[in-house]
Design a protein around this motif. Structure first.
Motif, PDB file in Angstrom:
ATOM      1  N   LEU A  16       0.842  -1.197   0.000  1.00 17.26           N
ATOM      2  CA  LEU A  16       0.000   0.000   0.000  1.00 17.26           C
ATOM      3  C   LEU A  16       0.880   1.250   0.000  1.00 17.26           C
ATOM      4  O   LEU A  16       2.023   1.208   0.470  1.00 17.26           O
ATOM      5  CB  LEU A  16      -0.883   0.012   1.259  1.00 17.26           C
ATOM      6  N   PRO A  17       0.338   2.380  -0.487  1.00 17.47           N
ATOM      7  CA  PRO A  17       1.113   3.621  -0.461  1.00 17.47           C
ATOM      8  C   PRO A  17       1.136   4.251   0.925  1.00 17.47           C
ATOM      9  O   PRO A  17       0.124   4.262   1.625  1.00 17.47           O
ATOM     10  CB  PRO A  17       0.360   4.525  -1.448  1.00 17.47           C
ATOM     11  N   ASP A  18       2.314   4.765   1.310  1.00 15.52           N
ATOM     12  CA  ASP A  18       2.414   5.473   2.587  1.00 15.52           C
ATOM     13  C   ASP A  18       2.069   6.949   2.397  1.00 15.52           C
ATOM     14  O   ASP A  18       1.645   7.364   1.307  1.00 15.52           O
ATOM     15  CB  ASP A  18       3.786   5.262   3.235  1.00 15.52           C
ATOM     16  N   ALA A  19       2.272   7.743   3.433  1.00 13.73           N
ATOM     17  CA  ALA A  19       1.913   9.168   3.413  1.00 13.73           C
ATOM     18  C   ALA A  19       2.679   9.936   2.329  1.00 13.73           C
ATOM     19  O   ALA A  19       2.247  10.996   1.903  1.00 13.73           O
ATOM     20  CB  ALA A  19       2.154   9.790   4.782  1.00 13.73           C
ATOM     21  N   ASP A  20       3.809   9.393   1.883  1.00 14.67           N
ATOM     22  CA  ASP A  20       4.598  10.054   0.835  1.00 14.67           C
ATOM     23  C   ASP A  20       4.400   9.410  -0.527  1.00 14.67           C
ATOM     24  O   ASP A  20       5.098   9.746  -1.486  1.00 14.67           O
ATOM     25  CB  ASP A  20       6.089  10.013   1.206  1.00 14.67           C
ATOM     26  N   GLY A  21       3.492   8.438  -0.606  1.00 18.52           N
ATOM     27  CA  GLY A  21       3.228   7.773  -1.873  1.00 18.52           C
ATOM     28  C   GLY A  21       4.177   6.618  -2.175  1.00 18.52           C
ATOM     29  O   GLY A  21       4.104   6.014  -3.242  1.00 18.52           O
ATOM     30  N   ASN A  22       5.068   6.290  -1.234  1.00 17.43           N
ATOM     31  CA  ASN A  22       5.977   5.162  -1.421  1.00 17.43           C
ATOM     32  C   ASN A  22       5.263   3.866  -1.049  1.00 17.43           C
ATOM     33  O   ASN A  22       4.457   3.852  -0.120  1.00 17.43           O
ATOM     34  CB  ASN A  22       7.225   5.311  -0.539  1.00 17.43           C
ATOM     35  N   GLU A  23       5.576   2.798  -1.766  1.00 14.26           N
ATOM     36  CA  GLU A  23       4.927   1.522  -1.467  1.00 14.26           C
ATOM     37  C   GLU A  23       5.529   0.864  -0.224  1.00 14.26           C
ATOM     38  O   GLU A  23       6.745   0.822  -0.071  1.00 14.26           O
ATOM     39  CB  GLU A  23       5.045   0.575  -2.666  1.00 14.26           C
ATOM     40  N   VAL A  24       4.646   0.406   0.638  1.00 18.58           N
ATOM     41  CA  VAL A  24       5.042  -0.319   1.844  1.00 18.58           C
ATOM     42  C   VAL A  24       4.381  -1.688   1.749  1.00 18.58           C
ATOM     43  O   VAL A  24       3.173  -1.783   1.519  1.00 18.58           O
ATOM     44  CB  VAL A  24       4.555   0.409   3.123  1.00 18.58           C
ATOM     45  N   SER A  25       5.187  -2.739   1.904  1.00 14.71           N
ATOM     46  CA  SER A  25       4.604  -4.081   1.833  1.00 14.71           C
ATOM     47  C   SER A  25       4.970  -4.864   3.085  1.00 14.71           C
ATOM     48  O   SER A  25       6.013  -4.616   3.697  1.00 14.71           O
ATOM     49  CB  SER A  25       5.100  -4.823   0.595  1.00 14.71           C
ATOM     50  N   LEU A  26       4.109  -5.792   3.420  1.00 13.56           N
ATOM     51  CA  LEU A  26       4.394  -6.651   4.566  1.00 13.56           C
ATOM     52  C   LEU A  26       5.636  -7.490   4.254  1.00 13.56           C
ATOM     53  O   LEU A  26       6.482  -7.696   5.128  1.00 13.56           O
ATOM     54  CB  LEU A  26       3.184  -7.549   4.867  1.00 13.56           C
ATOM     55  N   ALA A  27       5.774  -7.918   3.005  1.00 14.56           N
ATOM     56  CA  ALA A  27       6.936  -8.729   2.601  1.00 14.56           C
ATOM     57  C   ALA A  27       8.246  -7.986   2.831  1.00 14.56           C
ATOM     58  O   ALA A  27       9.276  -8.591   3.117  1.00 14.56           O
ATOM     59  CB  ALA A  27       6.808  -9.134   1.135  1.00 14.56           C
ATOM     60  N   GLY A  28       8.206  -6.655   2.750  1.00 12.05           N
ATOM     61  CA  GLY A  28       9.396  -5.843   2.975  1.00 12.05           C
ATOM     62  C   GLY A  28       9.886  -5.892   4.419  1.00 12.05           C
ATOM     63  O   GLY A  28      10.971  -5.421   4.718  1.00 12.05           O
ATOM     64  N   HIS A  29       9.081  -6.466   5.304  1.00 17.00           N
ATOM     65  CA  HIS A  29       9.431  -6.553   6.724  1.00 17.00           C
ATOM     66  C   HIS A  29       9.750  -7.992   7.125  1.00 17.00           C
ATOM     67  O   HIS A  29       9.832  -8.292   8.309  1.00 17.00           O
ATOM     68  CB  HIS A  29       8.282  -6.006   7.585  1.00 17.00           C
ATOM     69  N   LYS A  30       9.899  -8.865   6.136  1.00 14.18           N
ATOM     70  CA  LYS A  30      10.171 -10.285   6.433  1.00 14.18           C
ATOM     71  C   LYS A  30      11.418 -10.384   7.306  1.00 14.18           C
ATOM     72  O   LYS A  30      12.390  -9.669   7.112  1.00 14.18           O
ATOM     73  CB  LYS A  30      10.376 -11.058   5.127  1.00 14.18           C
ATOM     74  N   GLY A  31      11.363 -11.251   8.300  1.00 13.72           N
ATOM     75  CA  GLY A  31      12.487 -11.406   9.217  1.00 13.72           C
ATOM     76  C   GLY A  31      12.388 -10.491  10.426  1.00 13.72           C
ATOM     77  O   GLY A  31      13.181 -10.579  11.353  1.00 13.72           O
ATOM     78  N   ARG A  32      11.379  -9.577  10.414  1.00 22.05           N
ATOM     79  CA  ARG A  32      11.124  -8.717  11.575  1.00 22.05           C
ATOM     80  C   ARG A  32       9.697  -8.945  12.041  1.00 22.05           C
ATOM     81  O   ARG A  32       8.863  -9.416  11.278  1.00 22.05           O
ATOM     82  CB  ARG A  32      11.318  -7.241  11.210  1.00 22.05           C
ATOM     83  N   LYS A  33       9.456  -8.611  13.291  1.00 24.87           N
ATOM     84  CA  LYS A  33       8.091  -8.692  13.802  1.00 24.87           C
ATOM     85  C   LYS A  33       7.410  -7.360  13.457  1.00 24.87           C
ATOM     86  O   LYS A  33       8.048  -6.309  13.505  1.00 24.87           O
ATOM     87  CB  LYS A  33       8.095  -8.932  15.309  1.00 24.87           C
ATOM     88  N   VAL A  34       6.142  -7.434  13.099  1.00 25.08           N
ATOM     89  CA  VAL A  34       5.419  -6.235  12.680  1.00 25.08           C
ATOM     90  C   VAL A  34       4.089  -6.151  13.424  1.00 25.08           C
ATOM     91  O   VAL A  34       3.359  -7.134  13.513  1.00 25.08           O
ATOM     92  CB  VAL A  34       5.122  -6.247  11.159  1.00 25.08           C
ATOM     93  N   ILE A  35       3.809  -4.969  13.953  1.00 27.24           N
ATOM     94  CA  ILE A  35       2.487  -4.699  14.521  1.00 27.24           C
ATOM     95  C   ILE A  35       1.729  -3.943  13.435  1.00 27.24           C
ATOM     96  O   ILE A  35       2.143  -2.863  13.013  1.00 27.24           O
ATOM     97  CB  ILE A  35       2.586  -3.859  15.805  1.00 27.24           C
ATOM     98  N   VAL A  36       0.650  -4.561  12.943  1.00 26.67           N
ATOM     99  CA  VAL A  36      -0.182  -3.952  11.905  1.00 26.67           C
ATOM    100  C   VAL A  36      -1.484  -3.559  12.590  1.00 26.67           C
ATOM    101  O   VAL A  36      -2.165  -4.413  13.166  1.00 26.67           O
ATOM    102  CB  VAL A  36      -0.478  -4.957  10.763  1.00 26.67           C
ATOM    103  N   TYR A  37      -1.795  -2.261  12.550  1.00 27.42           N
ATOM    104  CA  TYR A  37      -3.052  -1.867  13.182  1.00 27.42           C
ATOM    105  C   TYR A  37      -3.936  -1.100  12.210  1.00 27.42           C
ATOM    106  O   TYR A  37      -3.460  -0.354  11.374  1.00 27.42           O
ATOM    107  CB  TYR A  37      -2.819  -1.111  14.496  1.00 27.42           C
ATOM    108  N   PHE A  38      -5.235  -1.368  12.310  1.00 27.69           N
ATOM    109  CA  PHE A  38      -6.232  -0.730  11.453  1.00 27.69           C
ATOM    110  C   PHE A  38      -7.008   0.275  12.286  1.00 27.69           C
ATOM    111  O   PHE A  38      -7.434  -0.038  13.403  1.00 27.69           O
ATOM    112  CB  PHE A  38      -7.204  -1.785  10.893  1.00 27.69           C
ATOM    113  N   TYR A  39      -7.182   1.474  11.738  1.00 22.81           N
ATOM    114  CA  TYR A  39      -7.936   2.509  12.444  1.00 22.81           C
ATOM    115  C   TYR A  39      -8.866   3.190  11.448  1.00 22.81           C
ATOM    116  O   TYR A  39      -8.568   3.260  10.257  1.00 22.81           O
ATOM    117  CB  TYR A  39      -6.994   3.499  13.138  1.00 22.81           C
ATOM    118  N   PRO A  40     -10.021   3.702  11.939  1.00 27.08           N
ATOM    119  CA  PRO A  40     -11.043   4.226  11.025  1.00 27.08           C
ATOM    120  C   PRO A  40     -10.673   5.491  10.248  1.00 27.08           C
ATOM    121  O   PRO A  40     -10.957   5.574   9.059  1.00 27.08           O
ATOM    122  CB  PRO A  40     -12.247   4.493  11.932  1.00 27.08           C
TER     123      PRO A  40
END
Length: 155
Positions: A16-40
């Motif tokens: 998905l695009p971040d605040a600057d329009g750069n793509e952020v993917s869960l796969a890009g964090h492989k090997g690290r723990k990630v907290i993914v949170y959804f907010y309205p």
């Protein structure tokens, strides 16, 4: 509507695009723990409180090996305003069509003041280094939630 995720499930992949329009993917964090949170919605009181709590605890979480990604249906432009206004340090990404939220079962029927409607269900997922869900929290409260995660994770 997807079934709710459980510990041990493979975390749905996303890019998905971040605040600057750069793509952020869960796969890009492989090997690290990630907290993914959804907010309205960015720039609303509860979501601001939650994003500020994550930002205030980011060094602690990062030190324990966790990255934090916040996902909302807002546009990247609105996320950039939110980040600037609140001095946020967490990665914020845009999911305007709510497809990622749906894949995490974080979009669905909500009840508020006696009305039923479709919307983002405030939810948080902890993804392990192998891309599996280790914790799934649905219908969380904005206030005190980050402290609860830190306690649950034993940080």
């Amino acid at each position: 509507m997807s079934e709710r995720l459980q510990p041990g499930d493979v975390a749905p992949a996303f890019t998905l695009p971040d605040a600057d329009g750069n793509e952020v993917s869960l796969a890009g964090h492989k090997g690290r723990k990630v907290i993914v949170y959804f907010y309205p919605a960015a720039l609303t009181p509860g979501c601001t409180k939650q994003a500020c709590d994550f930002t205030d605890n980011l060094d602690l979480l990062a030190g324990a090996g966790y990255d934090v990604i916040g996902i909302s249906p807002d546009t990247p432009e609105k996320l950039a305003k939110f980040r600037e206004k609140e001095s946020l340090k967490v990665t914020l990404v845009a999911d305007p069509d709510k497809k990622v939220a749906e894949s995490y079962a974080a979009y669905g029927e909500k009840k508020n003041y006696g009305k039923t409607y479709m919307g983002i269900i405030r939810s948080t997922f902890v993804v392990d280094e192998d891309g599996k869900i280790s914790h799934a929290f649905y219908n969380v409260r904005a206030t005190g939630h980050v402290a609860k995660i830190i306690k649950d994770l034993g940080i």
